[in-house]
Each structure stands twice: as structure tokens, then as C-alpha cells.
Design an enzyme around this catalytic site. Structure first.
Site, mmCIF file in Angstrom:
data_model
loop_
_atom_site.group_PDB
_atom_site.id
_atom_site.type_symbol
_atom_site.label_atom_id
_atom_site.label_comp_id
_atom_site.label_asym_id
_atom_site.label_seq_id
_atom_site.Cartn_x
_atom_site.Cartn_y
_atom_site.Cartn_z
ATOM 1 N N LYS A 83 0.725 -1.170 -0.154
ATOM 2 C CA LYS A 83 0.173 -0.185 -0.013
ATOM 3 C C LYS A 83 0.742 1.245 0.109
ATOM 4 O O LYS A 83 1.907 1.276 0.657
ATOM 5 C CB LYS A 83 -0.890 -0.132 1.225
ATOM 6 C CG LYS A 83 -1.988 0.744 1.477
ATOM 7 C CD LYS A 83 -2.834 0.587 2.459
ATOM 8 C CE LYS A 83 -4.145 1.508 2.471
ATOM 9 N NZ LYS A 83 -4.925 1.242 3.742
ATOM 10 N N SER B 161 -9.647 1.065 2.794
ATOM 11 C CA SER B 161 -8.533 2.038 1.734
ATOM 12 C C SER B 161 -7.427 0.988 1.329
ATOM 13 O O SER B 161 -6.930 1.518 0.439
ATOM 14 C CB SER B 161 -7.884 3.028 2.625
ATOM 15 O OG SER B 161 -7.218 2.379 3.899
ATOM 16 N N SER C 269 -10.553 -1.633 6.485
ATOM 17 C CA SER C 269 -9.475 -1.318 5.280
ATOM 18 C C SER C 269 -8.986 -2.166 4.697
ATOM 19 O O SER C 269 -8.831 -2.341 3.411
ATOM 20 C CB SER C 269 -8.697 -0.120 5.664
ATOM 21 O OG SER C 269 -9.093 0.915 5.925
#
Length: 476
Positions: A81, A157, A181
Site C-alpha cells: 500500500k 482503503s 480497510s
């Protein structure tokens, strides 16, 4: 055979590299070809680390040729990420302001995966600064597309990792989760995801300097892997767990606990808090419950989880209070419209006073105690990840109604993060062309129980990915 390498599980890939059935370079090249084919359609991989990955693979092959013992993830490519540091690569957080913020060292979980032989192949997209909403859209890299249906969000996310894993661009993804997330993109993309117990994986939550964040950021945010099957998730869990001197919060608890006597009891709550659940999601929970019964679990429907609404209110007040002093600066980094989601949250939930904050910290502990007592009776909890099918991109940032709808739908993710317990998201099937899934939460530091139950569900219901984003079907 090389055309099929990216389709293999992470476990099979590592085994083939260790046994010299394939080279690590061949494995990386297969994934790079897949990225070249698929990423233009889905925009999940942001910074491709092609040459770095090839060099790491070549070193792996040289070590094997020299007779060295390779790690459990030898040669396996993974995405990282955009908020998690990879040495020598910018950690952009999806904002142009940080496009040149080159990381001096790997984040702890990246280093642990590397030590096990895995190879970072690229950074992955996320909402700007993790704050622009649930949908994976960053100011720097744009929107990431759900490979099943481009009119639906891939979630977030950690949406870039969910899409990369689901489409075969990487065998594993490294995301993080403070309220869904990892688990939401896992469900929306048809893969498995793990949110560990707070303190299970060592990490460093400092973002841009030597100072540590407040208690909410320290406790709620956990790194977590995504994979196409539960076995690969287990491999990543075993590698990421442990202690590290850079993280005094990490606890030296055994990776596998003692077996529980008799059939393990599973509490089932399809509609946490009684706020409503879509029939498709309720059906997924019922299907997973039936799978667990078939596997010998003692599955029981219960009225509700402990103190959900109270936990949601406390979560909101604590996080907003901690975040409020930095909001004027952060708001300017979110780009055009990127501030809408947090702005609506700040308007709806005012920061607490010092006295109120101290009371809320006590409430937090009290709610954790209630959950520990609940999980003492029911070691596992089966429920939804998100109480609706995948929604349209940006719904949570459109208006207050959209924000409240999304916040309500992910309420079980929020409360399980708040009380710090582990949870595994696992697919259950496909309905109306979209993947369905559930989560299994459990006692603190009993990720092994969650993974075993998720494996039982997967054994009976199957694996959904890799998926072809052009057709929304398995890429077989």
C-alpha cells in the site's frame, strides 16, 4: 508453464521456486506480464518495481543454486500500500505533495515479508492519505476499478492490494486496517483478508517524523495481508507475527494457541445492531454458517454483539478528537473534493473536551471487557464485512446520507477494530455478478481459530479468484 505461474497460489509459487521447478525470475516475469496486461484496466499498481523485483529474484535464484535454504515465501511477489514504506521508493500516500518522499528503509512488515523470501513488485493505490473515503481514489493516481464490475467500488482503503491480488498481478497484498480497510476490499474483490489482533504484528505508525501518533492511531491501525486463499493468508500471518524492538506494543504470544475442547462455538449475527442488512449479505452469512455446521462447529444465532452503538460513538469521538488538531493542515493535502468525507465526519462528531476524552478512554476499556466476556462464551463470531453488496464509487463522499450509509454498512468492522480482536474476511460465492463474503472474528491473539474457520468455509464454498477484469469471471 510460465503463462500459468501468476495463477498459482503463493504457497505453490514458493514451493516451486524452492524445489527449482521454476526460477524466481520466471515467476516475477510472469507477474510483470500480467500487470502489463491488466493494470491499465484497473489502475491498482501505482509504482511498478520491475527492475528491483527482477534483481531480487535473481538473488533468490543464486542463493538456491548455492545450496542455501530459502524462506517460506521464496520468490513470491507482493504489493505494498502507498502508505507503507519500501526502501528507496517514494511513500506518496497518494498525494502529489509526497511524490518525492523516498523511504530510507522498509517498514517492519515489508522487511518481514522480504526476510521470508517474498519480493515487493509494486506499490498499490489507496484513498488520498487514507482519509479521502472508502473508495480507492487518490489525487496522485486516480481511481482503482473493481475487476468484477467497474460501476462498483473495489473498497478501501487497501483497495489497490485487493484488486492486484484478485486479478493475479500479485500473490499477496500488504494493506492495513483500522475499521475495515483490509476486509472491505477483500469482500468487494472476492479475496481473503486478515485484520490481526492489535499487537500481533509489529509496525511503526509514525508517518512523517520521529513523533508517535496518539492512542487511537497506535492501537486501531494494524497491518494485514490479502490473498486469494486462506492457506496463503496463513503463510503471511506466520511470517508477519512476532516482536520487534522498534515496536514495544508487539506481544510475544504464540502464533498458534491451545486447541479448544469440544466443538468450537460460533456466534452468528447477520445484522449487528439491528440497523438492517441486505438480503444478499444475510444469505452469505447463512451460507457460511451452514458450511461451519457441516465442518463440525457449534453454530448458534445470538441476538447481537455487545454494545455496538456505544462502541461506534466512542470510536468516532476518540478518533476525531485525536485528529482534530491536524485537520487544518491535512485538509490542504487532500486535493479537490478529497476533504469531503472527513469534513462531514468532523461536522457530525465534534472533538471531546479533555475530561470527556479521559472518560471515553475508560469507556473504550469497558467495551473491550464486554467483548472479552462475550468471546469467552463464543470463541468465534460470524457476521458481515459490509451489510450491502459493493456500492458505487465515492458514495461515502457524495453527501451525508451516503456517508452514513457506508459507515453503517461497515459497522462490524469498526467495532472489531475498536476492541482489537482479530478477524478474517473470506469469500462465500458470487451473486448478481459480484462476490459475496463474511468475516470471522475471534478472541484476542487467536487468529489461528479465525483462519481455521475461514478455511472450513473456503473448503466447502471454493475460491473465487483470479478474475479477468474484462469479463468479471475466473481467469482460468
Amino acid at each position: 508453464m510460465q503463462d500459468a505461474l501468476w495463477r498459482m497460489s503463493a504457497a505453490a509459487q514458493a514451493k516451486a521456486v524452492r524445489s527449482a521447478d521454476i526460477s524466481a525470475v520466471e515467476l516475477i516475469d510472469s507477474h510483470l506480464e500480467r500487470i502489463a496486461e491488466v493494470n491499465p484496466q484497473v489502475n491498482a499498481v501505482t509504482q511498478l518495481l520491475a527492475e528491483r523485483a527482477r534483481e531480487a529474484a535473481a538473488r533468490t535464484d543464486r542463493r538456491r543454486a548455492a545450496g542455501e535454504v530459502l524462506g517460506p515465501l521464496a520468490g513470491v511477489p507482493f504489493t505494498v500500500k502507498e502508505s507503507t514504506a519500501v526502501e528507496g521508493v517514494p511513500t506518496t500516500f497518494g498525494t502529489p505533495r509526497f511524490r518525492d518522499l523516498v523511504a530510507a528503509a522498509d517498514a517492519i512488515p515489508v522487511a518481514r515479508l522480504r526476510a521470508a523470501g517474498a519480493i515487493p513488485i509494486g506499490h498499490s493505490n489507496m484513498p488520498t492519505l487514507i482519509l479521502a473515503g472508502m473508495h480507492t481514489r487518490s489525487e496522485l493516481y486516480g481511481d482503482t476499478v473493481n475487476p468484477w464490475d467497474r460501476s462498483r467500488t473495489p473498497g478501501g482503503s487497501s483497495g489497490g492490494d485487493g484488486v492486484a491480488v484478485a486479478t493475479g498481478m500479485a500473490a499477496l497484498g500488504l494493506g492495513n486496517d483500522s475499521g475495515g480497510s483490509v476486509r472491505v476490499p477483500a469482500q468487494f474483490c472476492g479475496v481473503a483478508g486478515l485484520k490481526p489482533t492489535s499487537g500481533r504484528f509489529p509496525a511503526d505508525q509514525r508517518m512523517l517524523g520521529p513523533d508517535d501518533p496518539g492512542p487511537a492511531s497506535q492501537t486501531l491501525v494494524t497491518d494485514g495481508p490479502l490473498a486469494r486463499n486462506v492457506g496463503d493468508l496463513r503463510l503471511a500471518y506466520e511470517v508477519l507475527a512476532g516482536t520487534d524492538p522498534r515496536d514495544p506494543r508487539a506481544v510475544p504470544v504464540p502464533v498458534y494457541g491451545q486447541p479448544l475442547p469440544g466443538p468450537v462455538k460460533v456466534a452468528v449475527v447477520a445484522d449487528p445492531g439491528g440497523h438492517g442488512v441486505h438480503p444478499t449479505v444475510r444469505a452469505a452469512v447463512e451460507t457460511a454458517a451452514a458450511a461451519l455446521r457441516d465442518a463440525g462447529y457449534d453454530v448458534r444465532e445470538v441476538r447481537d454483539v455487545p454494545r455496538l452503538d456505544e462502541a461506534l460513538e466512542a470510536y468516532g469521538r476518540i478518533t476525531v478528537t485525536e485528529f482534530a488538531p491536524t485537520w487544518p493542515v491535512v485538509r490542504g493535502l487532500l486535493g479537490d473534493g478529497g476533504d469531503r468525507y472527513i469534513a462531514m465526519t468532523m461536522e457530525q462528531t465534534p472533538p471531546a473536551s479533555a475530561a470527556e476524552f479521559m472518560r471515553l478512554m475508560g469507556t473504550w476499556m469497558n467495551i473491550r471487557r464486554s467483548w472479552a466476556e462475550f468471546l469467552d462464551e463464543y470463541p468465534l463470531l460470524l457476521g458481515p464485512v459490509f451489510t450491502e453488496p459493493p456500492v458505487e464509487p465515492g458514495l461515502e463522499s457524495r453527501d451525508r446520507a451516503g456517508r452514513d450509509r457506508v459507515g453503517s454498512a461497515m459497522r462490524l468492522c469498526t467495532v472489531t477494530s475498536f476492541v482489537g480482536v482479530p478477524a478474517v474476511a473470506v469469500p462465500t460465492g458470487v451473486t448478481d455478478g459480484l462476490p459475496t463474503g463474511v468475516q470471522i472474528a475471534g478472541r484476542a491473539f487467536r487468529e489461528d481459530l479465525c483462519l481455521a474457520a475461514a478455511q472450513a468455509i473456503e473448503d466447502r464454498l471454493g475460491v473465487l479468484t483470479p478474475v479477468d477484469p474484462r469479463m468479471g469471471v475466473r481467469a482460468d
